[in-house]
Design a protein around this motif. Structure first.
Motif, PDB file in Angstrom:
ATOM      1  N   ARG A 138       0.840  -1.196   0.000  1.00 56.25           N
ATOM      2  CA  ARG A 138       0.000   0.000   0.000  1.00 56.25           C
ATOM      3  C   ARG A 138       0.882   1.257   0.000  1.00 56.25           C
ATOM      4  N   LEU A 139       1.946   1.224   0.794  1.00 55.77           N
ATOM      5  CA  LEU A 139       2.883   2.345   0.804  1.00 55.77           C
ATOM      6  C   LEU A 139       3.639   2.435  -0.522  1.00 55.77           C
ATOM      7  N   GLN A 140       4.080   1.266  -1.012  1.00 55.59           N
ATOM      8  CA  GLN A 140       4.839   1.236  -2.257  1.00 55.59           C
ATOM      9  C   GLN A 140       4.001   1.735  -3.428  1.00 55.59           C
ATOM     10  N   TYR A 141       2.757   1.295  -3.504  1.00 52.68           N
ATOM     11  CA  TYR A 141       1.900   1.687  -4.627  1.00 52.68           C
ATOM     12  C   TYR A 141       1.558   3.176  -4.566  1.00 52.68           C
ATOM     13  N   ALA A 142       1.461   3.732  -3.352  1.00 55.45           N
ATOM     14  CA  ALA A 142       1.202   5.168  -3.231  1.00 55.45           C
ATOM     15  C   ALA A 142       2.369   5.961  -3.821  1.00 55.45           C
ATOM     16  N   VAL A 143       3.590   5.520  -3.540  1.00 52.63           N
ATOM     17  CA  VAL A 143       4.783   6.182  -4.091  1.00 52.63           C
ATOM     18  C   VAL A 143       4.842   5.998  -5.607  1.00 52.63           C
ATOM     19  N   ILE A 144       4.617   4.765  -6.077  1.00 55.23           N
ATOM     20  CA  ILE A 144       4.649   4.491  -7.514  1.00 55.23           C
ATOM     21  C   ILE A 144       3.605   5.326  -8.249  1.00 55.23           C
ATOM     22  N   SER A 145       2.408   5.432  -7.662  1.00 53.05           N
ATOM     23  CA  SER A 145       1.322   6.170  -8.297  1.00 53.05           C
ATOM     24  C   SER A 145       1.700   7.632  -8.510  1.00 53.05           C
ATOM     25  N   GLU A 146       2.238   8.275  -7.476  1.00 52.47           N
ATOM     26  CA  GLU A 146       2.589   9.682  -7.620  1.00 52.47           C
ATOM     27  C   GLU A 146       3.820   9.843  -8.510  1.00 52.47           C
ATOM     28  N   ALA A 147       4.761   8.900  -8.439  1.00 52.56           N
ATOM     29  CA  ALA A 147       5.933   8.942  -9.322  1.00 52.56           C
ATOM     30  C   ALA A 147       5.493   8.885 -10.785  1.00 52.56           C
ATOM     31  N   TRP A 148       4.537   8.018 -11.068  1.00 55.60           N
ATOM     32  CA  TRP A 148       4.010   7.844 -12.426  1.00 55.60           C
ATOM     33  C   TRP A 148       3.357   9.134 -12.916  1.00 55.60           C
ATOM     34  N   ARG A 149       2.572   9.775 -12.041  1.00 52.81           N
ATOM     35  CA  ARG A 149       1.900  11.020 -12.410  1.00 52.81           C
ATOM     36  C   ARG A 149       2.915  12.125 -12.678  1.00 52.81           C
TER      37      ARG A 149
ATOM     38  N   LEU B  33      13.430  11.447 -11.099  1.00 49.27           N
ATOM     39  CA  LEU B  33      12.426  10.962 -10.151  1.00 49.27           C
ATOM     40  C   LEU B  33      13.037   9.900  -9.246  1.00 49.27           C
ATOM     41  N   ASP B  34      13.736   8.937  -9.846  1.00 52.58           N
ATOM     42  CA  ASP B  34      14.358   7.885  -9.049  1.00 52.58           C
ATOM     43  C   ASP B  34      15.437   8.446  -8.124  1.00 52.58           C
ATOM     44  N   LEU B  35      16.115   9.499  -8.574  1.00 51.99           N
ATOM     45  CA  LEU B  35      17.155  10.126  -7.756  1.00 51.99           C
ATOM     46  C   LEU B  35      16.551  10.788  -6.510  1.00 51.99           C
ATOM     47  N   VAL B  36      15.356  11.335  -6.652  1.00 53.47           N
ATOM     48  CA  VAL B  36      14.672  11.935  -5.503  1.00 53.47           C
ATOM     49  C   VAL B  36      14.513  10.903  -4.387  1.00 53.47           C
ATOM     50  N   MET B  37      14.217   9.665  -4.791  1.00 52.22           N
ATOM     51  CA  MET B  37      14.049   8.615  -3.791  1.00 52.22           C
ATOM     52  C   MET B  37      15.390   8.062  -3.310  1.00 52.22           C
ATOM     53  N   SER B  38      16.286   7.687  -4.243  1.00 48.34           N
ATOM     54  CA  SER B  38      17.527   7.014  -3.853  1.00 48.34           C
ATOM     55  C   SER B  38      18.476   7.921  -3.090  1.00 48.34           C
ATOM     56  N   ASP B  39      18.543   9.208  -3.469  1.00 44.47           N
ATOM     57  CA  ASP B  39      19.455  10.134  -2.804  1.00 44.47           C
ATOM     58  C   ASP B  39      18.727  11.146  -1.923  1.00 44.47           C
ATOM     59  N   GLY B  40      17.428  10.937  -1.736  1.00 49.94           N
ATOM     60  CA  GLY B  40      16.638  11.838  -0.905  1.00 49.94           C
ATOM     61  C   GLY B  40      15.871  11.054   0.140  1.00 49.94           C
ATOM     62  N   LEU B  41      14.596  10.834  -0.134  1.00 50.47           N
ATOM     63  CA  LEU B  41      13.737  10.159   0.839  1.00 50.47           C
ATOM     64  C   LEU B  41      14.276   8.802   1.267  1.00 50.47           C
ATOM     65  N   GLY B  42      14.794   8.049   0.292  1.00 48.47           N
ATOM     66  CA  GLY B  42      15.248   6.694   0.585  1.00 48.47           C
ATOM     67  C   GLY B  42      16.358   6.633   1.612  1.00 48.47           C
ATOM     68  N   MET B  43      17.214   7.646   1.646  1.00 48.85           N
ATOM     69  CA  MET B  43      18.317   7.643   2.606  1.00 48.85           C
ATOM     70  C   MET B  43      17.795   7.744   4.031  1.00 48.85           C
ATOM     71  N   ARG B  44      16.756   8.564   4.238  1.00 52.50           N
ATOM     72  CA  ARG B  44      16.143   8.623   5.570  1.00 52.50           C
ATOM     73  C   ARG B  44      15.385   7.340   5.873  1.00 52.50           C
ATOM     74  N   TYR B  45      14.599   6.908   4.875  1.00 53.27           N
ATOM     75  CA  TYR B  45      13.718   5.774   5.113  1.00 53.27           C
ATOM     76  C   TYR B  45      14.462   4.449   5.287  1.00 53.27           C
ATOM     77  N   ALA B  46      15.750   4.420   4.959  1.00 52.19           N
ATOM     78  CA  ALA B  46      16.533   3.216   5.204  1.00 52.19           C
ATOM     79  C   ALA B  46      16.718   2.972   6.695  1.00 52.19           C
ATOM     80  N   PHE B  47      16.526   4.023   7.509  1.00 50.22           N
ATOM     81  CA  PHE B  47      16.762   3.889   8.936  1.00 50.22           C
ATOM     82  C   PHE B  47      15.547   4.252   9.787  1.00 50.22           C
ATOM     83  N   ILE B  48      14.745   5.208   9.310  1.00 48.66           N
ATOM     84  CA  ILE B  48      13.549   5.583  10.064  1.00 48.66           C
ATOM     85  C   ILE B  48      12.369   5.708   9.099  1.00 48.66           C
ATOM     86  N   GLY B  49      11.171   5.512   9.615  1.00 45.73           N
ATOM     87  CA  GLY B  49       9.991   5.554   8.773  1.00 45.73           C
ATOM     88  C   GLY B  49       9.396   6.945   8.669  1.00 45.73           C
TER      89      GLY B  49
END
Length: 316
Positions: free
Chosen positions: A194-205, A217-233
């Motif tokens: 559910r969380l993954q599809y919410a991200v995919i949906s907005e990424a697609w839009r 778009l992928d860089l926003v996640m891998s070098d942005g949000l993803g760096m935080r989310y690897a350790f905290i939600g």
């Protein structure tokens, strides 16, 4: 649950990874599939992966490769595979009728102590297990692909699942080094998807509307949000990005609502946007088996390294 015997039904990528996880935890593993050749291939793949993990220092558990491999045996007879098993993990293709057939067979083979668990990523327990004699012993244990490198397991009970089944499954997953989470009730997509599809949906839009390129778009996640989310939600992120959750909501609720109200309908995941994203991804990673496999290996090495770093940081 002390190390004993588990059965893995299905020797594809998920089944192989589960076998490796359980063997690393000291469990005897019976790996079942209908074709001997499939099982031979699975064992070869497991041995190769374990050797590479040992070489890179990412092998799980206290046992050596040979000791872990000695715990894994294969079987083309389902009844023989589950005999003596206290935990049975089904890993067949994501097909409701196929899975129901497997569980109806298992239902006739097990006693009142074995746990029947499914790796399904989206099929609801009520669709899989309703009507089974041993429904109280049935549960979904949804791993993240690949389970050996990503420890999360979603534990989703059937409405009739006995609480002790949930607790035993949770304890088992902790024992073999996974990170289980309990869902209090079933819901479409469980939590991760559910969380993954919410991200995919907005990424697609965002890509489809020309706001940003697929690569950025992928860089926003891998070098942005993803760096935080690897350790905290996301909830802890909110908590830390202000003076607690209430302060965050006080500061940002209106802005969040303003942005969220601009989100469009669920995309069709087809048409011009699909072509645009497909072309960009194919230019980066050509859809050629060798190229895709090499990129997956790189991904898994990254995940193994991140997993090791997180473990070190937690112990510190």
């Amino acid at each position: 649950m002390e190390p004993g015997q588990v059965a893995i039904v299905g020797s594809g990528l998920i089944g192989r990874s589960w076998a490796m996880v359980f063997a690393a935890g000291g469990f005897k593993v019976k790996l079942y599939d209908v074709a001997q050749q499939q099982l031979t291939s699975a064992l070869e793949s497991i041995r190769k992966q374990m050797k590479e993990l040992e070489k890179s220092g990412f092998l799980k558990g206290a046992l050596s490769v040979e000791q872990q491999l000695a715990l894994i045996s294969v079987c083309t007879d389902l009844k023989a595979a589950v005999e003596g098993a206290t935990f049975i993990q089904e890993c067949t293709p994501e097909n409701l009728e196929l899975k129901k057939k497997i569980f109806s067979q298992l239902d006739l083979m097990v006693g009142d102590n074995a746990i029947l668990s499914s790796s399904t990523s989206c099929l609801l327990p009520s669709k899989l297990f309703t009507g089974l004699k041993h429904v109280k012993q049935c549960i979904v244990s949804h791993p993240v692909n690949p389970p050996y490198y990503v420890p999360l397991v979603e534990i989703v009970p059937h409405p009739e699942t006995d609480p002790s089944t949930t607790e035993r499954t949770y304890a088992l997953m902790k024992k073999i080094g996974q990170s289980p989470v309990k869902l209090n009730k079933e819901i479409e997509g469980f939590v991760l998807n559910r969380l993954q599809y919410a991200v995919i949906s907005e990424a697609w839009r965002l890509v489809g509307e020309g706001v940003v390129s697929p690569a950025d778009l992928d860089l926003v996640m891998s070098d942005g949000l993803g760096m935080r989310y690897a350790f905290i939600g996301p909830l802890e992120t909110m908590h830390l990005n202000a003076e607690g959750i209430s302060n965050y909501c006080e500061r940002y609720r209106e802005g969040m609502r303003l942005v969220l109200n601009t989100f469009g309908p669920v995309p069709e995941f087809s048409g011009e946007a699909e072509q645009k994203i497909s072309q960009a991804m194919s230019e980066k990673i050509p859809v050629v088996p060798k190229v895709l496999d090499a990129r997956r290996e790189w991904r898994d090495e990254c995940l193994a390294g991140l997993s090791k770093l997180k473990k070190q940081m937690k112990s510190d």
